[in-house]
Design an enzyme around this catalytic site. Structure first.
Site, short mmCIF file in Angstrom:
data_model
loop_
_atom_site.label_atom_id
_atom_site.label_comp_id
_atom_site.label_asym_id
_atom_site.label_seq_id
_atom_site.Cartn_x
_atom_site.Cartn_y
_atom_site.Cartn_z
N ASN A 162 -6.35 9.37 8.41
CA ASN A 162 -7.56 8.46 8.71
C ASN A 162 -8.72 9.27 9.01
O ASN A 162 -8.92 10.20 9.57
CB ASN A 162 -7.30 8.09 10.05
CG ASN A 162 -5.77 6.96 10.17
OD1 ASN A 162 -4.75 7.66 9.97
ND2 ASN A 162 -6.03 5.87 10.61
N SER A 192 -14.47 1.66 12.75
CA SER A 192 -15.40 0.94 12.46
C SER A 192 -15.47 -0.22 13.24
O SER A 192 -16.51 -0.82 13.95
CB SER A 192 -15.63 0.75 10.82
OG SER A 192 -14.12 0.27 10.57
N TYR A 208 0.78 -1.23 -0.09
CA TYR A 208 -0.04 -0.05 0.03
C TYR A 208 0.98 1.28 0.12
O TYR A 208 0.78 2.18 -0.71
CB TYR A 208 -1.03 -0.22 1.00
CG TYR A 208 -1.89 1.16 1.43
CD1 TYR A 208 -2.99 1.21 0.46
CD2 TYR A 208 -1.66 2.23 2.13
CE1 TYR A 208 -3.85 2.19 0.59
CE2 TYR A 208 -2.70 3.04 2.28
CZ TYR A 208 -3.65 3.21 1.59
OH TYR A 208 -4.63 4.37 1.78
N ASP A 209 1.94 1.29 0.98
CA ASP A 209 2.81 2.63 1.14
C ASP A 209 3.44 2.80 -0.12
O ASP A 209 3.29 3.92 -0.70
CB ASP A 209 3.53 2.31 2.24
CG ASP A 209 2.76 1.98 3.68
OD1 ASP A 209 1.46 1.68 3.38
OD2 ASP A 209 3.57 2.33 4.77
N ARG A 233 0.64 9.75 14.18
CA ARG A 233 0.30 10.21 13.09
C ARG A 233 -0.60 11.56 13.53
O ARG A 233 -1.63 11.60 14.20
CB ARG A 233 -0.36 9.32 12.23
CG ARG A 233 -0.54 9.81 10.75
CD ARG A 233 -1.32 8.91 9.99
NE ARG A 233 -0.47 7.72 9.56
CZ ARG A 233 -1.14 6.29 9.25
NH1 ARG A 233 -2.48 6.45 9.53
NH2 ARG A 233 -0.49 5.54 8.82
P1 NAD Z 1 -12.71 1.99 0.14
O1 NAD Z 1 -12.13 0.51 0.12
O2 NAD Z 1 -14.15 2.16 0.59
O3 NAD Z 1 -12.93 2.51 -1.34
C1 NAD Z 1 -12.00 2.00 -2.22
C2 NAD Z 1 -13.06 1.76 -3.79
O4 NAD Z 1 -11.85 1.41 -4.76
C3 NAD Z 1 -13.67 0.57 -3.39
O5 NAD Z 1 -14.99 1.08 -4.01
C4 NAD Z 1 -13.20 -0.35 -4.24
O6 NAD Z 1 -13.98 -1.35 -4.88
C5 NAD Z 1 -12.40 0.29 -5.40
N1 NAD Z 1 -11.48 -0.52 -5.89
C6 NAD Z 1 -10.17 -1.11 -5.63
N2 NAD Z 1 -9.47 -1.76 -6.39
C7 NAD Z 1 -10.05 -1.26 -7.55
C8 NAD Z 1 -9.41 -1.39 -9.03
N3 NAD Z 1 -8.71 -2.28 -9.05
N4 NAD Z 1 -10.18 -0.80 -10.04
C9 NAD Z 1 -11.27 -0.37 -9.59
N5 NAD Z 1 -11.93 0.01 -8.27
C10 NAD Z 1 -11.07 -0.57 -7.46
O7 NAD Z 1 -11.83 2.81 0.78
P2 NAD Z 1 -11.90 4.30 1.00
O8 NAD Z 1 -11.48 4.69 2.34
O9 NAD Z 1 -13.07 5.16 0.22
O10 NAD Z 1 -10.60 5.07 -0.07
C11 NAD Z 1 -10.66 5.65 -0.95
C12 NAD Z 1 -9.19 6.31 -1.45
O11 NAD Z 1 -8.67 7.08 -0.52
C13 NAD Z 1 -8.34 5.06 -1.42
O12 NAD Z 1 -7.33 5.22 -2.58
C14 NAD Z 1 -7.45 5.15 -0.28
O13 NAD Z 1 -6.24 4.63 -0.37
C15 NAD Z 1 -7.31 6.67 -0.16
N6 NAD Z 1 -7.30 6.83 1.43
C16 NAD Z 1 -8.28 6.84 2.35
C17 NAD Z 1 -7.88 7.07 3.67
C18 NAD Z 1 -9.16 6.77 4.75
O14 NAD Z 1 -8.87 7.01 5.82
N7 NAD Z 1 -10.44 6.45 4.35
C19 NAD Z 1 -6.88 7.61 4.07
C20 NAD Z 1 -5.94 7.78 3.25
C21 NAD Z 1 -6.15 7.40 1.89
N1 UDP Z 2 -6.26 -0.93 15.78
C1 UDP Z 2 -6.82 -1.31 16.92
N2 UDP Z 2 -7.68 -2.08 17.04
C2 UDP Z 2 -8.53 -2.86 15.95
C3 UDP Z 2 -8.05 -2.02 14.73
C4 UDP Z 2 -7.05 -1.09 14.52
O1 UDP Z 2 -6.08 -1.17 17.93
O2 UDP Z 2 -9.44 -3.43 16.19
C5 UDP Z 2 -5.10 0.01 15.65
C6 UDP Z 2 -4.07 -0.40 14.46
O3 UDP Z 2 -3.12 -1.02 14.93
C7 UDP Z 2 -3.55 1.11 14.35
C8 UDP Z 2 -4.78 2.19 14.39
O4 UDP Z 2 -5.82 1.36 15.37
O5 UDP Z 2 -2.56 1.46 15.23
C9 UDP Z 2 -5.43 2.44 13.31
O6 UDP Z 2 -5.70 1.51 12.35
P1 UDP Z 2 -6.45 1.54 11.07
O7 UDP Z 2 -6.08 0.31 10.28
O8 UDP Z 2 -7.67 2.00 11.26
O9 UDP Z 2 -5.79 2.57 10.23
P2 UDP Z 2 -3.90 2.76 9.97
O10 UDP Z 2 -3.12 2.21 10.79
O11 UDP Z 2 -4.02 2.29 8.31
O12 UDP Z 2 -3.75 4.25 10.15
#
Ligand code: NAD
Ligand code: UDP
Length: 328
Positions: free
Chosen positions: A181, A196, A152-153, A290
């Protein structure tokens, strides 16, 4: 001249539009009168997130995987397609990388052909386990290139590289946002993200699973605030000489920082749950802290800053999950 040039409305492609953030973005774009094409392979997204707009004549859904090229006519592109929670992006790490990298190449190619402005949903994960706190955009990060989060990163880092190379090499009008987040209604109930997970566990009276000692921190942004930031960023006009506008990267997130334990306690208090805290092993490479520095966002996005603080946002999100679970 193509048909779309006669239409004063914008036609906007949202990849990943059936996901959590994408579906909220689509609501806002439709509400302001745009036409929206949603391209999504429904890997983590769901038609339920967009079912309320399926009958809108200005909305179109395409089941499409962004790792394959897409030939359509649009004015702007928001590239959000990518699984975002660790559980989902680690499920098929190779596909996650392909989605970020091939997806970026395909969407940038489309933007180049159309000379369309393109937004990239990047992430605070580009900072890895940050040694600089709060994180500013000029920090290059501390990322393990071979760990379980790397798909991912590094995928998102490579996508940023591609965006900036298209910008420098082809003058493409890019907008790169680093999202911290974000939470709110329509998060996937089983995607393992902390907000969630905790809310669902609390509502079901199950144990609240804290990974590690819960001293790691995150900064949580409510979805409406984030989407406002996306749209302001995308609407920053081109430069007066006709050149591209401000490309970013720009951090978007809420600077309010909490430990994971504090979050768990808040969720218990707001739900009135009898759930107990349990402590489980911390996954590898889990960042310890973060927090976004949002000075750049305030400067470039007309003083953008989050309006909804954690308690209020959690209440709205709890109400959503409460209703969702009562229909199960
Ligand atoms: P999400 O998983 O709800 O949405 C991602 C969407 O992309 C889904 O609908 C999935 O079906 C679609 N998808 C995945 N792979 C695909 C592919 N190969 N082709 C077409 N569609 C594809 O996640 P989200 O939280 O809505 O995240 C949306 C974007 O924002 C992502 O790029 C994620 O990396 C970025 N983002 C989100 C957060 C957050 O906290 N929600 C933080 C940082 C970055
Ligand atoms: N985390 C937790 N319990 C859970 C899910 C996540 O303690 O049931 C922690 C996880 O280890 C991380 C933080 O919550 O330190 C945020 O996790 P998340 O997966 O939401 O996002 P990200 O790590 O990608 O910021």
């Amino acid at each position: 001249m193509t048909q779309r040039n006669y239409n004063p409305r914008k036609r906007i492609l949202v990849t990943g539009g059936a996901g959590f953030l994408g579906s909220h973005l689509i609501d806002r774009l439709l509400a302001r009168g745009d036409e929206v094409v949603c391209a999504d392979n429904l890997f983590t997204g769901s038609k339920r997130n967009i079912e309320h707009v399926l009958d809108n004549p200005r909305f179109e859904f395409m089941r499409h995987d962004v790792t394959f090229p897409l030939y359509i006519e649009v004015d702007q592109i928001y590239n959000l397609a990518c699984p975002a929670s660790p559980v989902h992006y680690q499920h098929d790490p190779v596909q996650t990388l392909k989605t970020s990298v091939h997806g970026a190449i395909n969407m940038l190619g489309l933007a180049k052909r159309l000379n369309a402005r393109i937004f990239q949903a990047s992430t605070s994960e580009v900072y890895g386990d940050p040694a600089v706190h709060p994180q500013t955009e000029d920090y290059w990060g501390n990322v393990n290139p071979i760990g379980i989060r790397s798909c991912y990163d590094e995928g998102k880092r490579c996508a940023e590289t591609l965006f900036f190379d298209y910008h420098r090499q082809h003058g493409l009008d890019i907008r790169v946002a680093r999202i911290f987040n974000t939470y709110g209604p329509r998060m996937h109930p089983n995607d393992g993200r902390v907000v969630s997970n905790f809310i669902v566990q609390a509502l079901k009276g199950e144990d609240i699973t804290i990974y590690g000692e819960g001293q790691q921190t995150r900064s949580f942004c409510y979805v409406d605030d984030l989407i406002e930031g996306f749209m302001r960023f995308m609407d920053v006009p081109r430069a007066t000489d006709g050149g591209p506008g401000y490309p970013g990267p720009i951090n978007l997130g809420n600077p309010g920082e909490f430990t994971i334990r504090q979050l768990a306690e808040k969720v218990i208090q707001l739900t009135g749950s009898a759930s107990k805290l349990v402590f489980m092993p911390l996954p590898s490479d889990d960042p310890m802290q973060r927090q976004p520095n949002i000075t750049r966002a305030r400067e470039h996005l007309n003083d953008w800053q989050p309006q909804i603080q954690l308690d209020q946002g959690l209440q709205k999100t709890i109400a959503y999950f409460d209703q969702l679970l009562s229909h199960e």
